[in-house]
Design a protein around this motif. Sequence first.
Motif, PDB file in Angstrom:
ATOM      1  N   LYS A  50       2.443   1.539  -3.403  1.00 22.84           N
ATOM      2  CA  LYS A  50       1.435   1.989  -4.369  1.00 22.84           C
ATOM      3  C   LYS A  50       1.233   3.497  -4.257  1.00 22.84           C
ATOM      4  O   LYS A  50       1.108   4.195  -5.266  1.00 22.84           O
ATOM      5  CB  LYS A  50       0.114   1.257  -4.103  1.00 22.84           C
ATOM      6  CG  LYS A  50      -0.945   1.472  -5.162  1.00 22.84           C
ATOM      7  CD  LYS A  50      -0.602   0.746  -6.443  1.00 22.84           C
ATOM      8  CE  LYS A  50      -1.733   0.846  -7.463  1.00 22.84           C
ATOM      9  NZ  LYS A  50      -1.391   0.209  -8.740  1.00 22.84           N
ATOM     10  N   LYS A  51       1.229   3.988  -3.024  1.00 20.17           N
ATOM     11  CA  LYS A  51       1.094   5.426  -2.804  1.00 20.17           C
ATOM     12  C   LYS A  51       2.283   6.176  -3.382  1.00 20.17           C
ATOM     13  O   LYS A  51       2.148   7.282  -3.935  1.00 20.17           O
ATOM     14  CB  LYS A  51       0.982   5.690  -1.299  1.00 20.17           C
ATOM     15  CG  LYS A  51       0.833   7.157  -0.923  1.00 20.17           C
ATOM     16  CD  LYS A  51      -0.523   7.703  -1.344  1.00 20.17           C
ATOM     17  CE  LYS A  51      -0.709   9.136  -0.847  1.00 20.17           C
ATOM     18  NZ  LYS A  51      -2.007   9.707  -1.304  1.00 20.17           N
ATOM     19  N   LEU A  56       0.838  -1.205   0.000  1.00 13.19           N
ATOM     20  CA  LEU A  56       0.000   0.000   0.000  1.00 13.19           C
ATOM     21  C   LEU A  56       0.871   1.253   0.000  1.00 13.19           C
ATOM     22  O   LEU A  56       0.583   2.229  -0.709  1.00 13.19           O
ATOM     23  CB  LEU A  56      -0.922   0.000   1.221  1.00 13.19           C
ATOM     24  CG  LEU A  56      -2.148  -0.915   1.159  1.00 13.19           C
ATOM     25  CD1 LEU A  56      -2.879  -0.919   2.496  1.00 13.19           C
ATOM     26  CD2 LEU A  56      -3.098  -0.479   0.046  1.00 13.19           C
TER      27      LEU A  56
END
Length: 752
Positions: free
Chosen positions: A26-27, A23
Motif C-alpha cells: 500500500k505504501k 501495508l
Amino acid sequence: MSEIPELINDLAYILMSAGIVTLIFKKLKQPLVLGYIVAGFLVSPHMPYTASVVDTENVHLWADIGVMFLLFSLGLDFSFKKILKMGASPIISTITIIFCMSMLGVMVGQLFHWSRMDCIFLGGMLAMSSTTIIYKAFDDLGLRQQQFAGLVMSVLILEDILAIVMMVMLSAIASGNSPDGGQMLGSVVKIGFFLVLWLVVGIFAIPEFLRRIRRLVNNEVLLIVSLGLCCAMAVFSTKVGFSSAFGAFIMGSILAETIEAEHIEKLVEPVKNLFGAIFFVSVGMLVDPQILIDYALPILILVLTILVGQAIFGSIAFMLAGESLKSAMRCGFSMAQIGEFSFIIASLGLSLSVISDFLYPVVVAVSVITTFLTPYMIRFATPAYNAIEHRLPSRFIKLLNHLSMSRPETTEKSMWKQLLTQMAVNTLIYSILTAATIAVMFTFGLPFMHNLLPGETLDVWGNLITGLLTVLLISPFLRAMIMKKNRSEEWKALWAESNRNRLPLLFTILVRVMIAVAFIFFICHRLSHLTNAIIITIGLMVVGLIVVSRSVKQHSIKLERLFMLNLRSRDIEAQVHGKKRPLYEGRLLDRDIHIADFDVPMNSQWMGSTLKQLNLGRKYGIHVSSILRANFRLNIPDGDYVIFPGDKLQVIGSDEQVAKFANAITTEVIGEDFDLENREMKLRQLIIGEGSPFIGKNLKDSGIRNLYSCMVIGMEEGKENLTPVSPNRLFEEGDIIWIVGEQESLDALFSS
C-alpha cells in the motif's frame, strides 16, 4: 491447558504476514493482490528462511470458500440488464479478445510441447484480463472518469461473465476422456438451460422473499440470509454438475436485481476480503522458485504474448466494435495483463488434476510481471498511436476515425425482426420453465404418488394424478408461450400493413402451439400407453382449454407482472431516490463529451461554497448537470447552490476537461492533521490566586478564549453543579473556574 488447532495457528500466521506485506505494498502504491501473493510465498514451504504453514489442506479449503465469495460479490455488482443495455459493441470486443488470446495461449503451450490440457487451460488463463488491477491502475493514473476507461470496464464485466462460462466448459472438457463437438454442444445447452432457469426462478422468488421479511431484517440477519442463499445455490450448482463458484455467481446476479443489493454488497465485503485474502495467499504458497528458474523462458514468452497480443488484438477488437484508432489502442493496451480469474482457472485445473504442477507458479509469475507493467502499457498507448499516425497515410487514419465516429443514431429495428426476436426469447424462457417443472414432477412427484398409492392398479391413478398436476403447473407457461405478443403493437401493425403478413403471423402461432402440444405429448407418452394419434388429440384439446381458460389467463398475467416488478424493483428504487442516470447519457457517449460522477470529499475545500463562487465551468470547461445529496436529486442547479461534503456531482465534459476536474476535486482538500494525538481536549481547574493577571477582568478582557484558545466551562461555588460565568462578571482572588482546552494551550494559560 488445551492446545490451539494447527488451522488457527496457520490463519494467525497467514493474516499477520498478509497484513504486514500489504501495508508495504500500500505504501508502494501497488495492488494488494500482489501483496497477498508475496505473503503466500513467505509462509509457504518453498521459503526456507521463514516459518511455513502446516495444515495446507485446510488453508486450500478456506481458499475455495474465498473463490465462492469472490464470485458472489462479483455477481452482486453485475446485472444482466446492464449487459443488454451495452449493445453489441462490448460483446464484439470481448468475444474477439477472448478468442484471439485463447488461441495464442494454446499456440504458446504447443510451442513448448506441453500437454493438451495444459494448453487449453493456459489459453483460458491468458484470455482473462484483471478487473481489479485495471481499475486500480485507472484510479492511480487519474483516468477512471475518461471515456475509454468506461469502454474497458464494460468489456471486463463481460469477460468476467464469460470466465464463469469458460470454467464450466473447462470442467466439462476435463471430465471427458476425449470430448467431441457433441459433448461441447451439450455442455453449452446445459449451461444455458440452468442459467436461464435459475435466473428466472430466482428473480421471481428471491426478491419476493426479501420483500416479505424486510421488516424483520437488520444488518446481521441480512448478512446471514445472503450468505445462506449463496451457499445453498453453490451446493445446488455442484449437484447438477457445475462448480460451487458458478452457483455463487448466479445467486449474486439474482440478488443484484433486488433493492437490497447495495446493502448486501457492503455487508458481504468484509467477508469477501477475508476469504479472498486467504485465497490469494494460497496462490502465493504454490510459487516454487525452482520452477520459476526452470521455466524462465516460457514466462518471458508468455509475458510478451500478453503484452503484444492484447496491444494488437485488443486494439483490433475495439476497432471492430466501432472505436476510433486512438481510443481502441488506449483500450487494448490497458488490458495487457492477467489476474484473479487466471488464478481461479488455474486452481480449477489443479483441483481436477488435469494440469501440470508447474503451470500454476508460471501463471502467477506472468501475472506479477504484467501487473507491474500495466501502468506503463496504459501510458505507452498514446505515444504508440502518435508513432503509428506519423507512419500511416493520413487518409487511412481519417477513414478509420470516420467509420467509428460517424456512426448513425440507433434506429428502430424492423418490426418483423423485433417481433420474432421477442417471440423466440419468450418461447425459450417458457420452454425451459416448462421442462424444469416436468423434470421436478417426474423426479419427485411421480415416485411420491407411487409410494402413496402402491399396487399396479393404483399406479395408473398415480400416473394420472401426477400428469394432471403437471399440466396444471405448466399451463400458465404454455398459455404465455402461445398468446404473448399476439396483440402487441408490432403484430397489429404488420397485420394491418399487408395481407401477405397475415399467413406468416398465423404460422408463428402454429409453431408455438406445436411446441406446447409437444410438452403435453411427452407427459402423456411417459405416463400412459395410449397411441400417438390419441395423445396428439388430447394434446390439442388440452392446449385449446388452456388458451380459452380465464383462470389460467389471470394466473399467467399475475405471475408475469410479479416477475417484472421484481426485475424492475432496483430501477424503481433508483428512480424514487434520484439515482438513475439521465436518458441522454447514451447519446453523449457517441460524441466527444460524456457524463462522469464525482463524490465531493468529506475534507473538500469546496464545502460551503456556491457553484458561482467555485466557477467550475470557466476553470475546467465542465457543466454540472445534477447534484445528488442523500436521496434528493437537483437537476440543472443554479449558481447559488451550495456544495456540501458527500454530494455527488454529475458533470458533462470531454476527457481532458473531466480529467482536470477530477484532479481538482481530489487535490483541493483540507490536509490531514498529523499532530492529532496532541489535539486532545482536557478539563482543568484554575484557582485565581494573588497576583493573577485575570483579577478584575471579565471573560472577554481576560483573553482566555482569544489569546489562549481555551474556554471557561463554569465556576465552582460549593454547589452540586458548576455556576455559569456571566460575561460581565469580574474575576476575584480565590475564584475557582474550570477551563477546557488543548494541553499546550492550558500550559500557556497556567504559566501566565
